[in-house]
Scaffold this motif. Sequence first.
Motif, mmCIF file in Angstrom:
data_model
loop_
_atom_site.group_PDB
_atom_site.id
_atom_site.type_symbol
_atom_site.label_atom_id
_atom_site.label_comp_id
_atom_site.label_asym_id
_atom_site.label_seq_id
_atom_site.Cartn_x
_atom_site.Cartn_y
_atom_site.Cartn_z
ATOM 1 N N ASP A 1 0.822 -1.204 0.000
ATOM 2 C CA ASP A 1 0.000 0.000 0.000
ATOM 3 C C ASP A 1 0.858 1.257 0.000
ATOM 4 O OD1 ASP A 1 0.657 0.742 2.730
ATOM 5 O OD2 ASP A 1 -0.802 -0.723 3.434
ATOM 6 N N SER A 2 0.201 2.390 -0.175
ATOM 7 C CA SER A 2 0.882 3.676 -0.307
ATOM 8 C C SER A 2 1.475 4.168 1.003
ATOM 9 C CB SER A 2 -0.081 4.718 -0.877
ATOM 10 O OG SER A 2 -1.289 4.777 -0.137
ATOM 11 N N LEU A 3 1.194 3.467 2.108
ATOM 12 C CA LEU A 3 1.843 3.774 3.377
ATOM 13 C C LEU A 3 3.219 3.119 3.474
ATOM 14 C CD1 LEU A 3 -1.239 3.185 5.706
ATOM 15 C CD2 LEU A 3 -0.246 5.393 5.098
ATOM 16 N N GLY A 4 3.532 2.240 2.509
ATOM 17 C CA GLY A 4 4.785 1.499 2.530
ATOM 18 C C GLY A 4 4.655 0.103 3.092
ATOM 19 N N SER A 5 3.444 -0.312 3.460
ATOM 20 C CA SER A 5 3.231 -1.664 3.972
ATOM 21 C C SER A 5 3.470 -2.680 2.859
ATOM 22 C CB SER A 5 1.808 -1.829 4.493
ATOM 23 O OG SER A 5 1.446 -0.769 5.351
ATOM 24 N N ALA A 6 4.114 -3.773 3.194
ATOM 25 C CA ALA A 6 4.356 -4.863 2.248
ATOM 26 C C ALA A 6 4.337 -6.153 3.063
ATOM 27 C CB ALA A 6 5.690 -4.689 1.529
ATOM 28 N N VAL A 7 3.243 -6.921 2.963
ATOM 29 C CA VAL A 7 3.087 -8.082 3.835
ATOM 30 C C VAL A 7 2.310 -9.174 3.120
ATOM 31 C CG1 VAL A 7 0.971 -7.159 4.881
ATOM 32 C CG2 VAL A 7 2.329 -8.819 6.144
ATOM 33 N N GLU A 8 2.673 -10.414 3.387
ATOM 34 C CA GLU A 8 1.957 -11.562 2.851
ATOM 35 C C GLU A 8 0.814 -11.919 3.800
ATOM 36 O OE1 GLU A 8 2.648 -16.245 1.543
ATOM 37 O OE2 GLU A 8 4.331 -15.042 2.300
ATOM 38 N N ILE A 9 -0.384 -12.068 3.237
ATOM 39 C CA ILE A 9 -1.546 -12.477 4.016
ATOM 40 C C ILE A 9 -1.690 -13.981 3.870
ATOM 41 C CG2 ILE A 9 -3.977 -12.034 4.503
ATOM 42 C CD1 ILE A 9 -3.764 -9.617 2.592
ATOM 43 N N THR A 10 -1.725 -14.689 4.979
ATOM 44 C CA THR A 10 -1.859 -16.137 4.985
ATOM 45 C C THR A 10 -3.134 -16.525 5.751
ATOM 46 O OG1 THR A 10 -0.425 -16.220 6.932
ATOM 47 C CG2 THR A 10 0.622 -16.559 4.780
ATOM 48 N N PRO A 11 -3.598 -17.768 5.609
ATOM 49 C CA PRO A 11 -4.861 -18.171 6.234
ATOM 50 C C PRO A 11 -4.909 -17.910 7.736
ATOM 51 C CG PRO A 11 -4.227 -19.788 4.616
ATOM 52 C CD PRO A 11 -3.069 -18.826 4.725
ATOM 53 N N GLY A 12 -6.031 -17.313 8.176
ATOM 54 C CA GLY A 12 -6.258 -17.052 9.585
ATOM 55 C C GLY A 12 -5.782 -15.705 10.077
ATOM 56 N N ALA A 13 -4.881 -15.053 9.325
ATOM 57 C CA ALA A 13 -4.404 -13.719 9.693
ATOM 58 C C ALA A 13 -5.410 -12.676 9.207
ATOM 59 C CB ALA A 13 -3.032 -13.457 9.103
ATOM 60 N N VAL A 14 -5.299 -11.460 9.732
ATOM 61 C CA VAL A 14 -6.202 -10.374 9.354
ATOM 62 C C VAL A 14 -5.392 -9.184 8.858
ATOM 63 C CG1 VAL A 14 -7.923 -8.711 10.173
ATOM 64 C CG2 VAL A 14 -7.982 -11.071 10.992
ATOM 65 N N ASN A 15 -5.712 -8.715 7.659
ATOM 66 C CA ASN A 15 -5.200 -7.442 7.171
ATOM 67 C C ASN A 15 -6.291 -6.395 7.379
ATOM 68 O OD1 ASN A 15 -2.603 -7.970 6.239
ATOM 69 N ND2 ASN A 15 -2.979 -6.942 4.296
ATOM 70 N N TRP A 16 -5.974 -5.343 8.100
ATOM 71 C CA TRP A 16 -6.946 -4.289 8.414
ATOM 72 C C TRP A 16 -6.344 -2.946 7.981
ATOM 73 C CZ3 TRP A 16 -11.883 -3.829 9.815
ATOM 74 C CH2 TRP A 16 -12.327 -2.648 10.438
ATOM 75 N N MET A 17 -6.857 -2.414 6.887
ATOM 76 C CA MET A 17 -6.348 -1.156 6.335
ATOM 77 C C MET A 17 -7.445 -0.104 6.421
ATOM 78 S SD MET A 17 -4.830 -0.392 2.515
ATOM 79 C CE MET A 17 -6.466 -0.538 1.742
ATOM 80 N N THR A 18 -7.173 0.990 7.117
ATOM 81 C CA THR A 18 -8.136 2.077 7.231
ATOM 82 C C THR A 18 -7.750 3.184 6.263
ATOM 83 O OG1 THR A 18 -8.652 1.539 9.529
ATOM 84 C CG2 THR A 18 -9.147 3.769 8.794
ATOM 85 N N ALA A 19 -8.623 3.439 5.292
ATOM 86 C CA ALA A 19 -8.309 4.372 4.218
ATOM 87 C C ALA A 19 -8.382 5.824 4.677
ATOM 88 C CB ALA A 19 -9.269 4.148 3.046
ATOM 89 N N GLY A 20 -9.378 6.157 5.509
ATOM 90 C CA GLY A 20 -9.541 7.552 5.899
ATOM 91 C C GLY A 20 -9.683 8.433 4.675
ATOM 92 N N LYS A 21 -8.854 9.482 4.586
ATOM 93 C CA LYS A 21 -8.970 10.434 3.478
ATOM 94 C C LYS A 21 -8.419 9.889 2.159
ATOM 95 C CE LYS A 21 -4.601 12.835 4.467
ATOM 96 N NZ LYS A 21 -3.985 14.124 4.856
ATOM 97 N N GLY A 22 -7.673 8.764 2.209
ATOM 98 C CA GLY A 22 -7.220 8.177 0.956
ATOM 99 C C GLY A 22 -6.009 7.293 1.098
ATOM 100 N N VAL A 23 -6.090 6.096 0.510
ATOM 101 C CA VAL A 23 -4.978 5.162 0.489
ATOM 102 C C VAL A 23 -5.061 4.382 -0.817
ATOM 103 C CG1 VAL A 23 -6.122 3.161 1.549
ATOM 104 C CG2 VAL A 23 -3.682 3.558 1.976
ATOM 105 N N VAL A 24 -3.938 3.838 -1.251
ATOM 106 C CA VAL A 24 -3.873 3.027 -2.468
ATOM 107 C C VAL A 24 -3.210 1.711 -2.111
ATOM 108 C CG1 VAL A 24 -3.067 2.926 -4.861
ATOM 109 C CG2 VAL A 24 -3.601 5.147 -3.826
#
Length: 299
Positions: A77-100
């Motif tokens: 994402d545009s915040l610089g996050s770079a992560v692999e999502i695997t089964p059972g984990a949770v990715n929670w991204m709050t866009a607010g005013k804008g994210v990509v």
Amino acid sequence: MSNIGLILEEKAADIGNFLVGRLLPFREKRNVGPFVFIDHMGPADLKDYQNLDVAPHPHIGLSTLTYLLEGSIFHRDSLGSAVEITPGAVNWMTAGKGVVHSERTPEYLRQTDKKLHGLQIWVALPKHLEQSEPTFQHVEASEIPVWQNGTTHFKLIAGKAFGKQSPVNVHSELYFLEIKSEEAVTLNIGENLYGEVAMYVLEGNVSLEGNDYGTKQLLVAKNSKLCQFSMSKNTKVYLFGGTPFDEEHFIYWNFVNSDKEIIEQAKENWQNQNHEAFPLVPGDEEEYVPLPINPFSKK
């Protein structure tokens, strides 16, 4: 009197190499509590030449929750996050005013046969947070609260319920719960819920009020306090809901907001590739998803 307010069938939508089943929004039901969009991905068997490649695309005014049952997705994402999502984990991204962000098959899986199965969810933000700074949180599967009552297994993926709280940093009163039965069981759990509630039957069968419901059905209750149902052996359901907002939220493509003018500005910013409003995604800067004709617009 029946507690079932609405029964919805999963609706297929094509996103490339496989279909997803759209649960929300529907004409009859635009949201359940703060939940405004839910996709069931797969289960899909992807060949060595088939990969998930959702190029960078924007969001405003919502939080996204990605929860996998099988497979893997690499999130940037545009915040610089770079992560692999695997089964059972949770990715929670709050866009607010804008994210990509982008969602792709990880490099190490791109030349192999693979599976993909999961849920992707949008949760609207309270009005005072719709223009907040974007944030990102990744919660490992081992951190999610799980418990057992006899042969019935519970998992609180997000929110508060049953006197427990998930570590996912939600912004309103909500719950997203997985329940699995090893044996047939009858549950009366209304006292642990609040606001609006819906049930999605992923596997097996559910019986309530003398009727049976199978997979790919979404049941929306009239009153969460009356949530009582029976699960057959080896059934898995998801309950989601919470306290609805007072204000209406509008959806245009990936943009959610209670103010249509803010959505119009977001459309213009993305159309013009305004990188001040929507920064590039580090490591995935060559492509982007153009602004489409929106299938969920509310005029």
